[in-house]
Design an enzyme around this catalytic site. Structure first.
Site, mmCIF file in Angstrom:
data_model
loop_
_atom_site.group_PDB
_atom_site.id
_atom_site.type_symbol
_atom_site.label_atom_id
_atom_site.label_comp_id
_atom_site.label_asym_id
_atom_site.label_seq_id
_atom_site.Cartn_x
_atom_site.Cartn_y
_atom_site.Cartn_z
ATOM 1 N N CYS A 97 0.815 -1.229 0.000
ATOM 2 C CA CYS A 97 0.000 0.000 0.000
ATOM 3 C C CYS A 97 0.842 1.270 0.000
ATOM 4 O O CYS A 97 0.353 2.350 -0.325
ATOM 5 C CB CYS A 97 -0.944 0.002 1.190
ATOM 6 N N HIS B 46 -3.737 6.536 3.268
ATOM 7 C CA HIS B 46 -4.138 5.234 2.738
ATOM 8 C C HIS B 46 -5.483 4.865 3.353
ATOM 9 O O HIS B 46 -5.747 5.176 4.520
ATOM 10 C CB HIS B 46 -3.080 4.180 3.096
ATOM 11 N N ASN C 172 -10.164 -0.622 0.048
ATOM 12 C CA ASN C 172 -8.705 -0.529 0.078
ATOM 13 C C ASN C 172 -8.149 -1.030 -1.260
ATOM 14 O O ASN C 172 -8.248 -2.216 -1.558
ATOM 15 C CB ASN C 172 -8.202 -1.388 1.248
HETATM 16 N N1 ACO Z 1 -17.854 -10.118 8.911
HETATM 17 C C1 ACO Z 1 -18.216 -10.472 10.150
HETATM 18 N N2 ACO Z 1 -17.371 -10.820 11.119
HETATM 19 C C2 ACO Z 1 -16.057 -10.791 10.799
HETATM 20 C C3 ACO Z 1 -15.587 -10.433 9.527
HETATM 21 C C4 ACO Z 1 -16.545 -10.089 8.564
HETATM 22 N N3 ACO Z 1 -16.203 -9.726 7.301
HETATM 23 N N4 ACO Z 1 -14.245 -10.483 9.517
HETATM 24 C C5 ACO Z 1 -13.858 -10.868 10.749
HETATM 25 N N5 ACO Z 1 -14.950 -11.062 11.530
HETATM 26 C C6 ACO Z 1 -15.000 -11.472 12.915
HETATM 27 C C7 ACO Z 1 -13.765 -12.198 13.354
HETATM 28 O O1 ACO Z 1 -13.850 -13.566 13.018
HETATM 29 C C8 ACO Z 1 -13.796 -11.984 14.842
HETATM 30 O O2 ACO Z 1 -14.714 -12.875 15.413
HETATM 31 P P1 ACO Z 1 -14.414 -13.571 16.848
HETATM 32 O O3 ACO Z 1 -14.337 -12.409 17.823
HETATM 33 O O4 ACO Z 1 -15.595 -14.454 17.032
HETATM 34 O O5 ACO Z 1 -13.117 -14.268 16.684
HETATM 35 C C9 ACO Z 1 -14.390 -10.571 14.982
HETATM 36 O O6 ACO Z 1 -15.066 -10.309 13.741
HETATM 37 C C10 ACO Z 1 -13.373 -9.499 15.231
HETATM 38 O O7 ACO Z 1 -12.299 -9.682 14.331
HETATM 39 P P2 ACO Z 1 -11.054 -8.746 14.316
HETATM 40 O O8 ACO Z 1 -10.082 -9.204 13.256
HETATM 41 O O9 ACO Z 1 -10.542 -8.565 15.718
HETATM 42 O O10 ACO Z 1 -11.760 -7.369 13.863
HETATM 43 P P3 ACO Z 1 -11.171 -5.933 13.765
HETATM 44 O O11 ACO Z 1 -12.002 -4.999 14.530
HETATM 45 O O12 ACO Z 1 -9.683 -5.914 14.010
HETATM 46 O O13 ACO Z 1 -11.407 -5.584 12.235
HETATM 47 C C11 ACO Z 1 -10.101 -5.435 10.212
HETATM 48 C C12 ACO Z 1 -10.787 -6.363 11.198
HETATM 49 C C13 ACO Z 1 -11.171 -4.611 9.545
HETATM 50 C C14 ACO Z 1 -9.382 -6.280 9.176
HETATM 51 C C15 ACO Z 1 -9.085 -4.506 10.943
HETATM 52 O O14 ACO Z 1 -8.321 -5.268 11.833
HETATM 53 C C16 ACO Z 1 -8.156 -3.771 10.018
HETATM 54 O O15 ACO Z 1 -8.562 -2.848 9.325
HETATM 55 N N6 ACO Z 1 -6.848 -4.101 10.036
HETATM 56 C C17 ACO Z 1 -5.804 -3.297 9.394
HETATM 57 C C18 ACO Z 1 -5.805 -3.413 7.900
HETATM 58 C C19 ACO Z 1 -4.598 -2.718 7.335
HETATM 59 O O16 ACO Z 1 -4.259 -1.588 7.701
HETATM 60 N N7 ACO Z 1 -3.861 -3.389 6.426
HETATM 61 C C20 ACO Z 1 -2.674 -2.814 5.890
HETATM 62 C C21 ACO Z 1 -2.865 -2.303 4.526
HETATM 63 S S1 ACO Z 1 -3.487 -3.528 3.406
HETATM 64 C C22 ACO Z 1 -2.217 -3.979 2.292
HETATM 65 O O17 ACO Z 1 -1.053 -3.681 2.440
HETATM 66 C C23 ACO Z 1 -2.647 -4.845 1.154
#
Ligand code: ACO
Length: 325
Positions: free
Chosen positions: A113, A252, A282
């Site tokens: 990214c 980003h 994204n």
């Molecule tokens: N729908 C419903 N539930 C979901 C989904 C979904 N699509 N995805 C995950 N969950 C669930 C998980 O299984 C978990 O359930 P559990 O508590 O029963 O285990 C719960 O939701 C919470 O999951 P988390 O991963 O803790 O959720 P979080 O609030 O962290 O959100 C997310 C996930 C959106 C991916 C976030 O962590 C994020 O944005 N991370 C950073 C992304 C980023 O900056 N990436 C770098 C750039 S990308 C690149 O370089 C290509």
């Protein structure tokens, strides 16, 4: 010493829209979860026949036309991407071929990214040192091709698109600073496990879905929040500017919560932060240049405005740049 400036910008986002409601039919998720956890409502998906170079040339043609620079004068093409048409050759060479440009330097830059800002810093340096006169700097990604549409942890996040800028020498310096960094020890938090020289493609890797992006979202989130803030501060310090000087932040767009945390940390109101994550999700290296080109198209940037670009991605990589428009 002469300066460097952005002469024009361009972007392309595919027409096909994939909404959260569409995703509800594909995996166990909900519009409510995706919206509150990420800020994304819909994303764009490229046509199956289009590869990254096809997205890139649609953005590039607009920027070339706007620039008024004959394409024959472009002597450097850098494509920031981790979803090239092929592992070999670089998609930048295919962009050149499709645009009718040859015999000049063309290469891909892989920094996930952060790829566009990294590419800007390379093009800037090459213009400064006389190795290039006019550079076409692109961030283009077809993430739909490396997304596991059965994995709800990742498939709700990504979209396709391309953005670019044409850079050239200028009497005045418009790039006030760059600040880029990386830490490879985080590689397994966000990666594509197979298809490279470590784990070449086999029946087994395909069966185990190892050619798709895997991400430990929560751990990545925490590093993203702190590194985006740190690199933004670093770029501002190098440029000698404070929060009040900033006209627009172009971050980003991985998660609206990361963007809001960055705005709070910088003490910049959200009205000064460009947000399009709700519409396109994204798009990795394409995110920052698409947002920059959209801000340009909307007339949000006036001469001498200070713009802060910030990104974070797989590697992990992070990058910031301060530009005087
Ligand atoms: N729908 C419903 N539930 C979901 C989904 C979904 N699509 N995805 C995950 N969950 C669930 C998980 O299984 C978990 O359930 P559990 O508590 O029963 O285990 C719960 O939701 C919470 O999951 P988390 O991963 O803790 O959720 P979080 O609030 O962290 O959100 C997310 C996930 C959106 C991916 C976030 O962590 C994020 O944005 N991370 C950073 C992304 C980023 O900056 N990436 C770098 C750039 S990308 C690149 O370089 C290509």
């Amino acid at each position: 010493m002469k300066g460097v400036k952005i002469i024009s910008t361009g972007y392309y986002i595919p027409e096909k829209i994939l909404t959260n409601q569409d995703l509800e039919k594909m995996v166990d998720t909900s519009d409510e979860w995706i919206t509150t956890r990420t800020g994304i409502k819909e994303r764009r998906i490229a046509d199956e026949k289009d590869a990254v170079s096809d997205l890139a040339i649609k953005a590039a043609r607009k920027a070339i036309e706007k620039s008024g620079i004959p394409k024959e004068k472009i002597d450097l093409i850098i494509n920031g991407t981790f979803t090239p048409d092929y592992p070999l050759p670089a998609s930048a060479c295919l962009v050149g071929e499709k645009l009718g440009i040859k015999n000049v330097q063309m290469f891909d830059l892989s920094a996930a990214c952060s790829g566009f800002i990294y590419s800007l810093s390379v093009a800037y340096s090459m213009i400064k040192t006389g190795l290039s006169n006019y550079a076409l700097v692109i961030g283009s990604e077809k993430l739909s091709a490396v997304t596991d549409w059965q994995d709800r942890n990742t498939c709700v996040l990504f979209g396709d698109g391309a953005g670019c800028a044409i850079l050239g020498a200028s009497h005045e310096e418009h790039f006030l600073s760059f600040s880029c960094g990386a830490d490879g020890s985080y590689r397994e938090l966000l990666y594509i496990p197979a298809g490279g020289s470590l784990n070449p493609a086999t029946e087994e890797t395909v069966k185990n879905r190892l050619h798709f992006v895997k991400m430990e979202g929560n751990k990545t989130f925490k590093v993203a929040v702190s590194k985006m803030a740190e690199v933004a501060r670093g770029a501002m310090k190098k440029a000698g500017i404070s929060s009040e000087d900033i006209k627009l932040v172009i971050p980003h767009q991985a998660n609206i919560r990361i963007i809001e945390a960055l705005a709070r940390f910088l003490n910049v109101p959200m009205e000064k932060v460009f947000v399009n994550i709700d519409k396109i999700g994204n798009c990795s290296a394409a995110t920052v240049p698409v947002a920059l080109a959209q801000a340009d198209e909307k007339g949000l940037l006036k001469k001498d405005d200070i713009v802060l670009l910030v990104a974070f991605g797989g590697g992990f990589t992070w990058a910031g740049a301060v530009i005087k428009w």
